[in-house]
Write an enzyme that holds these catalytic residues in place. Structure first.
Site, PDB file in Angstrom:
ATOM      1  N   LEU A 325       0.592  -1.095  -0.031  1.00 33.35           N
ATOM      2  CA  LEU A 325       0.156  -0.312   0.052  1.00 33.35           C
ATOM      3  C   LEU A 325       0.701   1.420  -0.139  1.00 33.35           C
ATOM      4  O   LEU A 325       0.268   2.190   0.422  1.00 33.35           O
ATOM      5  CB  LEU A 325      -1.047   0.077   1.245  1.00 33.35           C
ATOM      6  CG  LEU A 325      -1.934  -1.164   1.302  1.00 33.35           C
ATOM      7  CD1 LEU A 325      -2.898  -1.106   2.437  1.00 33.35           C
ATOM      8  CD2 LEU A 325      -3.039  -1.031  -0.028  1.00 33.35           C
ATOM      9  N   CYS A 343       3.276  -1.736   8.679  1.00 37.94           N
ATOM     10  CA  CYS A 343       1.724  -1.337   8.449  1.00 37.94           C
ATOM     11  C   CYS A 343       1.001  -2.543   8.548  1.00 37.94           C
ATOM     12  O   CYS A 343       0.074  -2.600   9.213  1.00 37.94           O
ATOM     13  CB  CYS A 343       1.872  -0.385   7.201  1.00 37.94           C
ATOM     14  SG  CYS A 343       2.402   1.145   7.180  1.00 37.94           S
ATOM     15  N   HIS A 344       1.625  -3.464   7.628  1.00 41.60           N
ATOM     16  CA  HIS A 344       0.980  -4.741   7.373  1.00 41.60           C
ATOM     17  C   HIS A 344       1.479  -6.148   7.389  1.00 41.60           C
ATOM     18  O   HIS A 344       0.873  -6.910   7.168  1.00 41.60           O
ATOM     19  CB  HIS A 344       0.070  -4.773   6.142  1.00 41.60           C
ATOM     20  CG  HIS A 344      -1.016  -3.383   5.914  1.00 41.60           C
ATOM     21  ND1 HIS A 344      -0.668  -2.294   5.482  1.00 41.60           N
ATOM     22  CD2 HIS A 344      -2.052  -3.393   6.341  1.00 41.60           C
ATOM     23  CE1 HIS A 344      -1.411  -1.536   5.467  1.00 41.60           C
ATOM     24  NE2 HIS A 344      -2.439  -2.028   6.117  1.00 41.60           N
ATOM     25  N   GLY A 345       2.957  -5.731   7.712  1.00 39.85           N
ATOM     26  CA  GLY A 345       3.763  -6.927   8.112  1.00 39.85           C
ATOM     27  C   GLY A 345       4.211  -7.658   6.940  1.00 39.85           C
ATOM     28  O   GLY A 345       4.193  -8.887   6.681  1.00 39.85           O
TER      29      GLY A 345
END
Length: 379
Positions: A325, A343-345
């Site tokens: 992202l 943020c999301h790993g």
């Protein structure tokens, strides 16, 4: 020399003039009779007004010395009132003067010089003195041919005719409906402005369609085609250039980076096209671990070997934006020690390959080239 009598025009002029204008006016009005041709009666100034009378050049104002034009016009006040079409028919059917071929044979004017010499080198055709008309001027007598125009129409009832609508009556007094008496017979109708003996190259021109005109036509066609093509090329070039990026964008798209200050194992960050670029000087251990994982590269999410990711084994150069992202990963973190996006790993190894997490692709590689051992060019 004989002295002027008290009643002579010259004596009156010297006795009553208040300015040079008044003197010239009186002298012109007292001019002798115009010489007439044999068999014609002499025409005296009392019968016609001379066009060469001086003009009052002041603003429109009341004047006790000069009468308004409606009371004492400076031209022969005899006009014919007809429609323009009827005037044209009169010109066609009128008996004209015989054609002449020399200016000395033209008919002589009995109204004096038809121009007013005013100022220096300026000829002016003058009919009126600039004197204000009275509020209610004298009503012109149409039956005698007197001209009705301007104030004599709008401030009198000369136009009124109880037998027809008012708008029809007023339309008859449009200026194009009036022609001076004798216009059809005496109006100049020259058949040519080029007298005989004057070379105007009319005889030298070839008729349209003549074979000898073709080279010129071909030349003009070719020249017009070249000019048109040049204009089209210029316009197309301008339109294309408007689509190009500006020079500052080009300048920002090429960045040279000096690699000498970067220490071994350090992750150096620079800016290229508003994006962060990671430049890491890898240690031998980092290189060795990435090469060991080349065996399982085909099973990775985006298969790539370490050699495909790094032009020189010592340097990893990639864009520091997570492919998930758009976050910026942290260096020297994650399960594989390369980069980690908190943020999301998403986990990346020391070659920037995605190894774990939601990111769909490896870290993007920018276009770059090594100018020498210590300098690279991005873009």
């Amino acid at each position: 020399a004989a002295h002027p009598t008290p009643t002579s025009p010259l004596h009156v002029a010297f006795a009553t003039c208040k300015s040079v204008k008044m003197l010239s006016r009186l002298v012109s009005r007292a001019a002798p009779a115009v010489r007439a041709k044999p068999g014609q009666a002499a025409v005296f100034p009392a019968q016609v007004r001379c066009f060469a009378h001086p003009i009052n050049t002041h603003l429109m104002r009341d004047n006790d010395e000069i009468s308004p034009s409606s009371e004492k016009p400076m031209y022969r006040n005899e006009f014919i009132m007809k429609s323009p079409k009827e005037h044209q028919e009169d010109v066609k059917t009128a008996v004209k003067h015989p054609a002449v071929h020399d200016t000395s044979e033209l008919i002589q004017s009995h109204a004096g010089d038809p121009h007013q010499y005013y100022g220096i080198g300026e000829w002016r055709f003058a009919h009126y003195d600039t004197v204000r008309e009275p509020t209610f001027p004298r009503k012109p007598d149409i039956s005698k041919g007197e001209l009705a125009s301007g104030a004599t129409v709008t401030r009198t009832d000369v136009w009124a005719d109880p037998k027809e609508p008012a708008i029809t009556s007023v339309a008859k007094f449009s200026p194009e409906n009036f022609r001076p008496v004798g216009f059809a017979e005496n109006a100049p109708m020259p058949t040519s402005t080029v007298p005989e003996g004057t070379l105007d190259f009319r005889a030298n021109r070839l008729p349209i369609g003549h074979a000898d005109r073709r080279p010129f036509v071909y030349f003009m066609t070719a020249a017009s085609g070249v000019i048109a093509a040049s204009l089209i090329r210029a316009i197309a070039g301008k339109l294309i250039l408007t689509l190009w990026p500006a020079k500052d964008v080009f300048a920002a798209g090429i960045v040279e980076v000096d690699l000498r200050p970067i220490r071994e194992g350090q992750n150096f960050v620079c800016k290229w096209r508003s994006k962060p670029v990671f430049i890491r000087k890898r240690t031998p251990e980092m290189i060795e671990s990435c090469k060991k994982d080349d065996v399982i590269a085909p099973s990775m999410r985006e298969p790539a070997t370490d050699a495909e990711r790094c032009k020189k084994p010592q340097w990893l150069i990639c864009i520091g934006v997570c492919t998930h992202l758009g976050c910026i990963p942290q260096p020297d973190a994650g399960n594989y020690g390369g980069y980690f996006c908190p943020c999301h790993g998403s986990h990346y190894d020391h070659a920037g390959r995605i190894r774990q997490g939601p990111a769909p692709k490896n870290l993007e590689l920018p276009p770059y080239a090594f100018l020498d051992d210590n300098t690279i060019k991005l873009g």
